[in-house]
Design an enzyme around this catalytic site. Structure first.
Site, PDB file in Angstrom:
ATOM      1  CE  LYS A 151       3.317  -5.818   3.640  1.00 21.39           C
ATOM      2  NZ  LYS A 151       2.753  -4.653   4.381  1.00 21.39           N
ATOM      3  CG  ASP A 169      -0.358   0.085   2.377  1.00 25.83           C
ATOM      4  OD1 ASP A 169       0.894  -0.105   2.620  1.00 25.83           O
ATOM      5  OD2 ASP A 169      -1.130   0.271   3.678  1.00 25.83           O
ATOM      6  CB  SER A 170       4.465   1.542  -0.169  1.00 23.57           C
ATOM      7  OG  SER A 170       4.731   0.476  -1.130  1.00 23.57           O
ATOM      8  CD  GLU A 228       8.310  -0.344   7.093  1.00 22.13           C
ATOM      9  OE1 GLU A 228       7.221  -1.122   6.790  1.00 22.13           O
ATOM     10  OE2 GLU A 228       8.440   0.810   6.532  1.00 22.13           O
TER      11      GLU A 228
HETATM   12  O1  KIV Z   1       3.676  -1.162   1.480  1.00 27.54           O
HETATM   13  C1  KIV Z   1       4.750  -1.551   1.251  1.00 27.54           C
HETATM   14  O2  KIV Z   1       5.347  -1.408   0.276  1.00 27.54           O
HETATM   15  C2  KIV Z   1       5.134  -2.494   2.508  1.00 27.54           C
HETATM   16  C3  KIV Z   1       6.790  -2.642   2.502  1.00 27.54           C
HETATM   17  C4  KIV Z   1       7.551  -1.457   2.711  1.00 27.54           C
HETATM   18  C5  KIV Z   1       7.030  -3.714   3.309  1.00 27.54           C
HETATM   19  O3  KIV Z   1       4.411  -2.646   3.316  1.00 27.54           O
END
Ligand code: KIV
Length: 280
Positions: A116, A48-49, A185
């Site tokens: 995730k 979700d980044s 993280e």
């Molecule tokens: O949203 C994302 O890209 C993540 C990674 C930084 C692990 O959760």
């Protein structure tokens, strides 16, 4: 019926990657997925980044299920044989029932292989419900961006004794709940090493030092396409943004100068047809 993917790892294959340097990268669309897989990335995460690096929000909080489904589908089209993890967006898994409904959409409608979920002990009921329903879950502890504000911002977690103990407990709890792996993280390298030694499933680090079982980075950080803010751990392996800017400014200059399109970019036509049109 579509063909089953060739050589796609299964969840037991990934569980067995403990200690083997698993390479994970985020991908959000057809080209990023295709390029990542061609470069040898083993597992893709539609993080979700994308809210920050693709959609321009200042956090991951505004990201919706519809955003995530749209990008997961595009990622799947770019990497038909890859193991793809889709990030459950903020408040899409507030209750076990909601988590199952939304995770089901990722697997059934967007072609994801796993979801995730951010959170430790507090996330156990949701993780247990998902795993019981047959959804593979990757956990995520340490700096959890969806709740970064409550954690005091984007800062190192688990630095003091209480914080470190809490993260160890979180890791053990979500392993017991059924996660096949855990993203760690922004935590000290020594704590990541201790957690990695304590759990039997692979840890995947981002800002968590070299001793995790695998590593993950954000695609746009790695290739130099995001300049919003660059955390210390995000190594830039390429300057794609600079390359793209240079190419686009040459295009602008050539159009203005009349140099593009040239003869070789243009299409010819039968002179007789032209004569008939213009009556020449
Ligand atoms: O949203 C994302 O890209 C993540 C990674 C930084 C692990 O959760």
């Amino acid at each position: 019926m579509t063909k089953p993917a060739v050589n796609k790892p299964t969840v037991p294959d990934l569980r067995a990657r403990k200690g083997t340097r698993l390479v994970m990268l985020t991908a959000y669309d057809f080209p990023s997925a295709k390029i990542a897989v061609e470069a040898g990335v083993e597992v893709l995460l539609v993080g979700d980044s994308l809210g920050m690096v693709v959609l321009g929000y200042d956090s991951t909080v505004p990201v919706t299920m519809e955003d995530m489904l749209h990008h997961t589908r595009a990622t799947r089209r770019g990497a038909p044989d890859a193991f793809i993890i889709a990030d459950m967006p903020f408040l899409a898994y507030a209750t076990p029932a909601q988590a199952i409904a939304n995770a089901g959409r990722f697997l059934k409608e967007a072609g994801a292989d796993s979801v995730k979920v951010e959170g430790g002990v507090d996330a156990v009921p949701v993780i247990e419900a998902l795993v019981r329903a047959g959804v593979p879950v990757l956990g995520h502890i340490g700096l959890t961006p969806q709740t970064a504000s409550s954690l005091g911002g984007y800062r190192l977690q688990g630095r003091d004794e209480a914080g470190a103990r809490r993260l160890l407990e979180d890791a053990v709890a979500i392993e017991r709940a059924g996660c096949w792996g855990i993203v760690l993280e922004l935590i000290p390298a020594a704590l990541a090493r201790a957690i990695t030694g304590r759990v039997g499933i692979p840890t995947v680090g981002i800002g968590a030092g070299p001793d995790c079982d695998g590593q993950v980075l954000v695609f746009h950080d790695l290739v130099g396409l995001f300049s919003g803010f660059t955390p210390k751990f995000a190594k830039r392996y390429a300057e794609a943004g600079a390359l793209m800017r240079e190419g686009i400014s040459r295009y602008v200059a050539e159009v203005k100068a009349g140099a593009y399109p040239a003869e070789e970019h243009s299409f010819g036509m039968d002179e007789a047809v032209l004569r008939r049109i213009y009556g020449g």
